[in-house]
Scaffold this motif. Sequence first.
Motif, PDB file in Angstrom:
ATOM      1  N   GLY A 181       5.781   8.372 -11.858  1.00 22.02           N
ATOM      2  CA  GLY A 181       7.065   8.263 -12.561  1.00 22.02           C
ATOM      3  C   GLY A 181       6.998   7.388 -13.787  1.00 22.02           C
ATOM      4  O   GLY A 181       5.951   6.870 -14.176  1.00 22.02           O
ATOM      5  N   SER A 182       8.122   7.213 -14.388  1.00 16.87           N
ATOM      6  CA  SER A 182       8.263   6.363 -15.566  1.00 16.87           C
ATOM      7  C   SER A 182       8.178   4.899 -15.150  1.00 16.87           C
ATOM      8  O   SER A 182       8.192   4.561 -13.966  1.00 16.87           O
ATOM      9  N   THR A 183       8.152   4.041 -16.134  1.00 11.55           N
ATOM     10  CA  THR A 183       8.177   2.606 -15.873  1.00 11.55           C
ATOM     11  C   THR A 183       9.452   2.220 -15.128  1.00 11.55           C
ATOM     12  O   THR A 183       9.424   1.387 -14.219  1.00 11.55           O
ATOM     13  N   LEU A 184      10.551   2.860 -15.475  1.00 11.93           N
ATOM     14  CA  LEU A 184      11.821   2.583 -14.804  1.00 11.93           C
ATOM     15  C   LEU A 184      11.746   2.986 -13.326  1.00 11.93           C
ATOM     16  O   LEU A 184      12.171   2.225 -12.451  1.00 11.93           O
ATOM     17  N   THR A 185      11.190   4.147 -13.041  1.00 14.14           N
ATOM     18  CA  THR A 185      11.042   4.607 -11.657  1.00 14.14           C
ATOM     19  C   THR A 185      10.110   3.680 -10.880  1.00 14.14           C
ATOM     20  O   THR A 185      10.409   3.290  -9.748  1.00 14.14           O
ATOM     21  N   THR A 186       8.999   3.322 -11.494  1.00 15.09           N
ATOM     22  CA  THR A 186       8.050   2.419 -10.847  1.00 15.09           C
ATOM     23  C   THR A 186       8.713   1.079 -10.552  1.00 15.09           C
ATOM     24  O   THR A 186       8.571   0.535  -9.444  1.00 15.09           O
ATOM     25  N   SER A 187       9.445   0.560 -11.514  1.00  8.98           N
ATOM     26  CA  SER A 187      10.136  -0.722 -11.330  1.00  8.98           C
ATOM     27  C   SER A 187      11.148  -0.650 -10.196  1.00  8.98           C
ATOM     28  O   SER A 187      11.270  -1.587  -9.395  1.00  8.98           O
ATOM     29  N   ALA A 188      11.875   0.456 -10.118  1.00  9.24           N
ATOM     30  CA  ALA A 188      12.862   0.637  -9.044  1.00  9.24           C
ATOM     31  C   ALA A 188      12.175   0.705  -7.683  1.00  9.24           C
ATOM     32  O   ALA A 188      12.662   0.115  -6.707  1.00  9.24           O
ATOM     33  N   LEU A 189      11.051   1.408  -7.608  1.00  6.83           N
ATOM     34  CA  LEU A 189      10.318   1.500  -6.340  1.00  6.83           C
ATOM     35  C   LEU A 189       9.787   0.138  -5.908  1.00  6.83           C
ATOM     36  O   LEU A 189       9.847  -0.217  -4.722  1.00  6.83           O
ATOM     37  N   VAL A 190       9.288  -0.627  -6.845  1.00  5.76           N
ATOM     38  CA  VAL A 190       8.820  -1.977  -6.521  1.00  5.76           C
ATOM     39  C   VAL A 190      10.000  -2.826  -6.043  1.00  5.76           C
ATOM     40  O   VAL A 190       9.893  -3.538  -5.039  1.00  5.76           O
ATOM     41  N   ALA A 191      11.124  -2.745  -6.726  1.00  3.84           N
ATOM     42  CA  ALA A 191      12.303  -3.518  -6.319  1.00  3.84           C
ATOM     43  C   ALA A 191      12.722  -3.175  -4.892  1.00  3.84           C
ATOM     44  O   ALA A 191      12.959  -4.074  -4.073  1.00  3.84           O
ATOM     45  N   VAL A 192      12.781  -1.899  -4.588  1.00  6.81           N
ATOM     46  CA  VAL A 192      13.176  -1.477  -3.234  1.00  6.81           C
ATOM     47  C   VAL A 192      12.152  -1.956  -2.206  1.00  6.81           C
ATOM     48  O   VAL A 192      12.514  -2.453  -1.131  1.00  6.81           O
ATOM     49  N   SER A 193      10.880  -1.848  -2.547  1.00  2.46           N
ATOM     50  CA  SER A 193       9.843  -2.262  -1.594  1.00  2.46           C
ATOM     51  C   SER A 193       9.898  -3.763  -1.320  1.00  2.46           C
ATOM     52  O   SER A 193       9.663  -4.197  -0.187  1.00  2.46           O
ATOM     53  N   VAL A 194      10.217  -4.550  -2.320  1.00  2.00           N
ATOM     54  CA  VAL A 194      10.311  -5.992  -2.115  1.00  2.00           C
ATOM     55  C   VAL A 194      11.545  -6.337  -1.282  1.00  2.00           C
ATOM     56  O   VAL A 194      11.508  -7.252  -0.450  1.00  2.00           O
ATOM     57  N   VAL A 195      12.610  -5.578  -1.450  1.00  2.00           N
ATOM     58  CA  VAL A 195      13.771  -5.757  -0.572  1.00  2.00           C
ATOM     59  C   VAL A 195      13.345  -5.489   0.879  1.00  2.00           C
ATOM     60  O   VAL A 195      13.659  -6.274   1.782  1.00  2.00           O
TER      61      VAL A 195
ATOM     62  N   ALA B 150       0.832  -1.210   0.000  1.00  2.00           N
ATOM     63  CA  ALA B 150       0.000   0.000   0.000  1.00  2.00           C
ATOM     64  C   ALA B 150       0.865   1.258   0.000  1.00  2.00           C
ATOM     65  O   ALA B 150       0.596   2.211  -0.750  1.00  2.00           O
ATOM     66  N   LEU B 151       1.896   1.262   0.829  1.00  2.00           N
ATOM     67  CA  LEU B 151       2.787   2.430   0.863  1.00  2.00           C
ATOM     68  C   LEU B 151       3.537   2.590  -0.468  1.00  2.00           C
ATOM     69  O   LEU B 151       3.697   3.710  -0.961  1.00  2.00           O
ATOM     70  N   THR B 152       3.965   1.477  -1.043  1.00  2.00           N
ATOM     71  CA  THR B 152       4.654   1.531  -2.332  1.00  2.00           C
ATOM     72  C   THR B 152       3.731   2.089  -3.414  1.00  2.00           C
ATOM     73  O   THR B 152       4.121   2.977  -4.186  1.00  2.00           O
ATOM     74  N   LEU B 153       2.505   1.585  -3.475  1.00  2.00           N
ATOM     75  CA  LEU B 153       1.552   2.063  -4.478  1.00  2.00           C
ATOM     76  C   LEU B 153       1.215   3.534  -4.266  1.00  2.00           C
ATOM     77  O   LEU B 153       1.074   4.294  -5.234  1.00  2.00           O
ATOM     78  N   LEU B 154       1.118   3.942  -3.019  1.00  2.00           N
ATOM     79  CA  LEU B 154       0.843   5.347  -2.716  1.00  2.00           C
ATOM     80  C   LEU B 154       1.974   6.238  -3.238  1.00  2.00           C
ATOM     81  O   LEU B 154       1.730   7.273  -3.878  1.00  2.00           O
ATOM     82  N   VAL B 155       3.212   5.822  -3.009  1.00  2.00           N
ATOM     83  CA  VAL B 155       4.356   6.591  -3.523  1.00  2.00           C
ATOM     84  C   VAL B 155       4.345   6.599  -5.049  1.00  2.00           C
ATOM     85  O   VAL B 155       4.500   7.651  -5.675  1.00  2.00           O
ATOM     86  N   ILE B 156       4.118   5.456  -5.652  1.00  2.00           N
ATOM     87  CA  ILE B 156       4.081   5.376  -7.119  1.00  2.00           C
ATOM     88  C   ILE B 156       2.977   6.277  -7.664  1.00  2.00           C
ATOM     89  O   ILE B 156       3.187   7.007  -8.629  1.00  2.00           O
ATOM     90  N   GLY B 157       1.808   6.225  -7.049  1.00  2.00           N
ATOM     91  CA  GLY B 157       0.691   7.045  -7.503  1.00  2.00           C
ATOM     92  C   GLY B 157       0.903   8.531  -7.299  1.00  2.00           C
ATOM     93  O   GLY B 157       0.360   9.358  -8.035  1.00  2.00           O
TER      94      GLY B 157
END
Length: 165
Positions: free
Chosen positions: A77-91, A66-73
């Motif tokens: 950002g771009s697909t690259l930014t979104t992908s990086a945020l998802v990667a960090v959140s999964v870490v 939820a926090l990751t999606l909130l930041v993304i929303g």
Amino acid sequence: MNMITALALTIGGLAGVATYLCLGTPFGLQVWALFVGWGSFFHSGGGVQGLTKSAINHSWGVIVAALTLLVIGTISGSTLTTSALVAVSVVVLVMGAHTALLATIPAGVYGYASTAAFALLTGVAIGDPNAMGQAAGVVLISLIIGNAFGFISEKAGGLIAAKSD
């Protein structure tokens, strides 16, 4: 009656109750998330310990997603930014396993994935904290009710199997 047959009967009967609870009431519960929680209960070992592990780790996964999606929303950002945020959140999600309470990684992943699926597939305004909070709440409640249905089905199946011996 053997335990598998007893579980099949109790899970089947309770599946009907769960489906009605999700589709026949105004609560907005998600039947698929309830079933994910149900399966996670058994995957987490069953019993009180499996119930606890599954519910706590679902909560962790839902919060991280939820926090990751909130930041993304919010940043759009771009697909690259979104992908990086998802990667960090999964870490972050998996690093939680350094704490014994958050060590049931699969249940955390189920919570994370269920939250992302519900929000993205239903068109939730992920940058809106209220909308994202409501979506996360629906998913978490559905998952935890699923955990409870798992617990109930395990106990009822055990009772039926024991009585028929």
